[in-house]
Scaffold this motif. Structure first.
Motif, short mmCIF file in Angstrom:
data_model
loop_
_atom_site.label_atom_id
_atom_site.label_comp_id
_atom_site.label_asym_id
_atom_site.label_seq_id
_atom_site.Cartn_x
_atom_site.Cartn_y
_atom_site.Cartn_z
N MET A 35 7.48 -10.76 2.84
CA MET A 35 8.07 -10.92 1.50
C MET A 35 7.05 -11.48 0.51
O MET A 35 7.10 -11.15 -0.70
CB MET A 35 9.29 -11.83 1.59
N ASP A 36 6.13 -12.32 1.02
CA ASP A 36 5.08 -12.81 0.12
C ASP A 36 4.26 -11.63 -0.42
O ASP A 36 3.99 -11.53 -1.64
CB ASP A 36 4.16 -13.78 0.85
N GLY A 37 3.85 -10.75 0.47
CA GLY A 37 3.06 -9.59 0.03
C GLY A 37 3.86 -8.62 -0.82
O GLY A 37 3.34 -8.04 -1.79
N LEU A 38 5.15 -8.46 -0.45
CA LEU A 38 5.97 -7.49 -1.18
C LEU A 38 6.25 -7.96 -2.60
O LEU A 38 6.17 -7.17 -3.56
CB LEU A 38 7.28 -7.27 -0.42
N THR A 39 6.60 -9.23 -2.76
CA THR A 39 6.89 -9.74 -4.12
C THR A 39 5.65 -9.71 -4.99
O THR A 39 5.73 -9.43 -6.20
CB THR A 39 7.44 -11.17 -4.04
N THR A 40 4.50 -9.98 -4.38
CA THR A 40 3.26 -9.91 -5.15
C THR A 40 3.00 -8.48 -5.62
O THR A 40 2.54 -8.25 -6.77
CB THR A 40 2.09 -10.41 -4.30
N ALA A 41 3.32 -7.52 -4.74
CA ALA A 41 3.04 -6.12 -5.07
C ALA A 41 3.97 -5.58 -6.16
O ALA A 41 3.56 -4.75 -6.99
CB ALA A 41 3.15 -5.25 -3.82
N ARG B 40 5.46 -0.44 2.55
CA ARG B 40 6.08 0.08 3.77
C ARG B 40 5.03 0.57 4.74
O ARG B 40 5.15 0.38 5.96
CB ARG B 40 7.03 1.20 3.39
N GLN B 41 3.97 1.23 4.19
CA GLN B 41 2.90 1.71 5.05
C GLN B 41 2.06 0.55 5.58
O GLN B 41 1.62 0.57 6.74
CB GLN B 41 2.02 2.70 4.28
N GLN B 42 1.85 -0.45 4.73
CA GLN B 42 0.99 -1.56 5.11
C GLN B 42 1.67 -2.47 6.14
O GLN B 42 1.02 -2.98 7.04
CB GLN B 42 0.61 -2.37 3.86
N TYR B 43 2.99 -2.65 6.00
CA TYR B 43 3.73 -3.55 6.90
C TYR B 43 4.66 -2.75 7.82
O TYR B 43 5.86 -3.02 7.95
CB TYR B 43 4.56 -4.56 6.09
N GLY B 44 4.06 -1.75 8.47
CA GLY B 44 4.87 -0.92 9.37
C GLY B 44 5.41 -1.69 10.55
O GLY B 44 6.46 -1.36 11.12
N ALA B 45 4.69 -2.74 10.98
CA ALA B 45 5.15 -3.52 12.13
C ALA B 45 6.45 -4.25 11.85
O ALA B 45 7.18 -4.61 12.79
CB ALA B 45 4.07 -4.53 12.53
N VAL B 46 6.76 -4.46 10.54
CA VAL B 46 8.00 -5.15 10.21
C VAL B 46 9.21 -4.26 10.47
O VAL B 46 10.32 -4.74 10.72
CB VAL B 46 7.95 -5.59 8.73
N ASN B 47 8.98 -2.95 10.48
CA ASN B 47 10.05 -1.98 10.75
C ASN B 47 11.20 -2.13 9.75
O ASN B 47 12.37 -2.30 10.12
CB ASN B 47 10.59 -2.16 12.18
N ALA B 48 10.82 -2.07 8.42
CA ALA B 48 11.82 -2.17 7.35
C ALA B 48 12.57 -0.86 7.22
O ALA B 48 11.96 0.21 7.12
CB ALA B 48 11.15 -2.56 6.04
N ARG B 49 13.89 -0.92 7.23
CA ARG B 49 14.70 0.29 7.06
C ARG B 49 14.71 0.71 5.60
O ARG B 49 14.68 1.91 5.28
CB ARG B 49 16.13 0.03 7.55
#
Length: 484
Positions: free
Chosen positions: A56-62, A83-92
């Motif tokens: 979420m830190d990276g996403l809000t910054t982006a 989504r591509q950068q944080y694929g390990a998070v497995n966000a739906r």
């Protein structure tokens, strides 16, 4: 609870031990599994919280530049790169919301159109403002993070994560624990059953020996079995063998004492027989002299022959009774009425010395299924004891009967009350204890013979005075076989 204890006590020890082992294993397994799964859940939650916080830190910054300008395409592009950068998070999916709660952009445009409102359930999540919400029943987690710029809230980021992989790991560990615990339960149950069987096996040897002893076959435990047992059971077996040897020694001693009592009794009878035989011998010698002098006279010869016949018959009765009493045989002989009829000849010396009156009542049938030798010895011992305890010119009563499958002998005398030594001798004989020293050996022998016949010998002092001995024994073929 008491009923459960009674029910549990009826279960064999070889079953109780495996059940307890299985129960304890299950209890410990459940407790350990609960601890492991709880610790795993905490670790997974902590790891998910740290990962989601970084995400979420990276996403809000982006997405902040797109929120500031409310540029849909720039925001959508930021979501796509995240989504591509944080694929390990497995966000739906990921959704960027404006301050009024409308959608600015979402990673799933078909589900979250621009300027649309979220569903009520998602609106409630956003309103709660919790950074991480996990629902294990559906295998999902939701991340909520407010985006602020210079102290002003310019939007909100919502993301839904798929945590089914984490839950699958947890389920896999759970099934692994179940399988391992089931295996341990079975293993410990079989191990406890084997251990208890091994512990009980030596006791079963003692149990079999005691069962054999109850049937009259008392045997020692062999040296091979003792050598192959554990030290604890080795001591038990040795103690059992010592008990058996002591019992055998006691039985041998009892048999020797019984034989000694029989010999002593026969010694007393022999002294009496000397008088009973010597008296008619004097008359017989006179009869022979009379025959020698007046044998030609028919009347004198006939009277003399009758005298000789009566004298010899009396001697024959006494000698025959003594022989029957003294003669021993390994073969059991059935009791007859005549086996008791010759006993007065054996005690007539004691009766004559004290001028006793002997009342004799023998109502036995012709043949009875019980050991004749034992009954003769019991009756003779009781009669001799009664004669010895009777005063001068007293009365001695004897009766024998068979009623309802029970043989009964009763001997009564007029004399003092029973001494304590006589009662102790009867109790010792019935219990199989050692013979008393001094007086009472005859009563002890009679009591032991009564116990051997599964009978009972009782002594009591009637209110009218004197002493009364009562013997009773069952008359069955099984008793006769046991004696044989």
């Amino acid at each position: 609870m008491r009923r459960l204890r009674r029910l549990w006590s009826r279960i064999p020890l070889t079953v109780q031990a495996p059940l307890l082992a299985a129960l304890l294993t299950v209890i410990f397994a459940v407790a350990i599994s609960q601890v492991v799964l709880s610790r795993l859940a905490r670790e997974q939650t902590l790891a998910l919280r740290n990962l989601s916080s970084a995400f979420m830190d990276g996403l809000t910054t982006a997405v902040t530049p797109g929120l500031l300008t409310q540029d849909v395409w720039e925001t959508f592009d930021s979501l796509d790169r995240a989504r591509q950068q944080y694929g390990a998070v497995n966000a739906r999916y990921m959704v960027v919301l404006l301050p009024d709660g409308r959608v600015l952009a979402g990673s799933a445009p078909d589900r979250f159109p621009v300027r649309s409102l979220l569903g009520e359930d998602l609106q409630e999540l956003v309103a709660q403002g919790k950074p991480l919400v996990i629902d294990e029943t559906v295998g999902k987690a939701w991340l909520v993070r407010g985006v602020e710029q210079e102290g002003f809230r310019i939007g909100t980021v919502l993301a839904e994560l798929d945590i089914s992989g984490l839950l699958a790991v947890r389920r896999e560990i759970l099934w692994t624990l179940i399988a391992v615990n089931c295996g341990l339960t079975v293993l410990f149950s079989f191990a406890s059953y084997y251990l208890v069987q091994r512990l009980v096996r030596p006791l079963s040897i003692v149990q079999r020996r005691l069962a054999d002893a109850s049937e009259g076959r008392l045997e020692l435990i062999d040296a091979t079995t003792i050598a192959g047992s554990s030290p604890e059971y080795r001591r038990l077996f040795k103690q059992f063998n010592r008990m058996v040897e002591a019992h055998i020694d006691r039985e041998v001693l009892a048999a020797e004492l019984a034989n000694q009592e029989q010999l002593a009794m026969l010694g007393r009878l022999a002294s009496g027989m000397a008088h009973e035989v010597n008296n008619p011998l004097g008359g017989l010698m006179n009869a022979v002299d009379t025959m020698d002098v007046h044998g030609d006279n028919q009347d004198v010869r006939q009277r003399t022959i009758d005298l000789l016949r009566r004298g010899l018959a009396g001697i024959q009765h006494v000698v025959r009774a003594a022989l029957v009493t003294y003669k021993t045989s390994h073969k059991t002989r059935l009791l007859t009425r005549l086996d008791l009829e010759d006993l007065p000849f054996l005690i007539q010396h004691e009766v004559g010395m004290k001028h006793l009156a002997l009342s004799w009542r023998n109502n036995l049938p012709d043949e009875i299924s019980i050991d004749a030798s034992s009954i003769r010895q019991i009756a003779l011992n009781l009669l001799l004891n009664a004669c010895a305890a009777s005063p001068e010119r007293g009365n001695v009563h004897f009766s024998a009967s068979l009623e309802g499958g029970m043989l009964s002998l009763t001997v009564a005398n007029e004399g003092p009350e029973l001494p304590e030594a006589a009662l102790m001798a009867v109790r010792a004989g019935a219990a199989g204890d050692a013979a008393p020293s001094g007086h009472g050996l005859g009563l002890w022998t009679a009591s032991r013979l009564a116990a051997k016949l599964n009978g009972d010998l009782k002594l009591r002092s009637p209110a009218s005075g004197g002493a009364l001995a009562e013997f009773s024994a069952p008359v069955t073929k099984e008793i006769l076989d046991a004696v044989a």
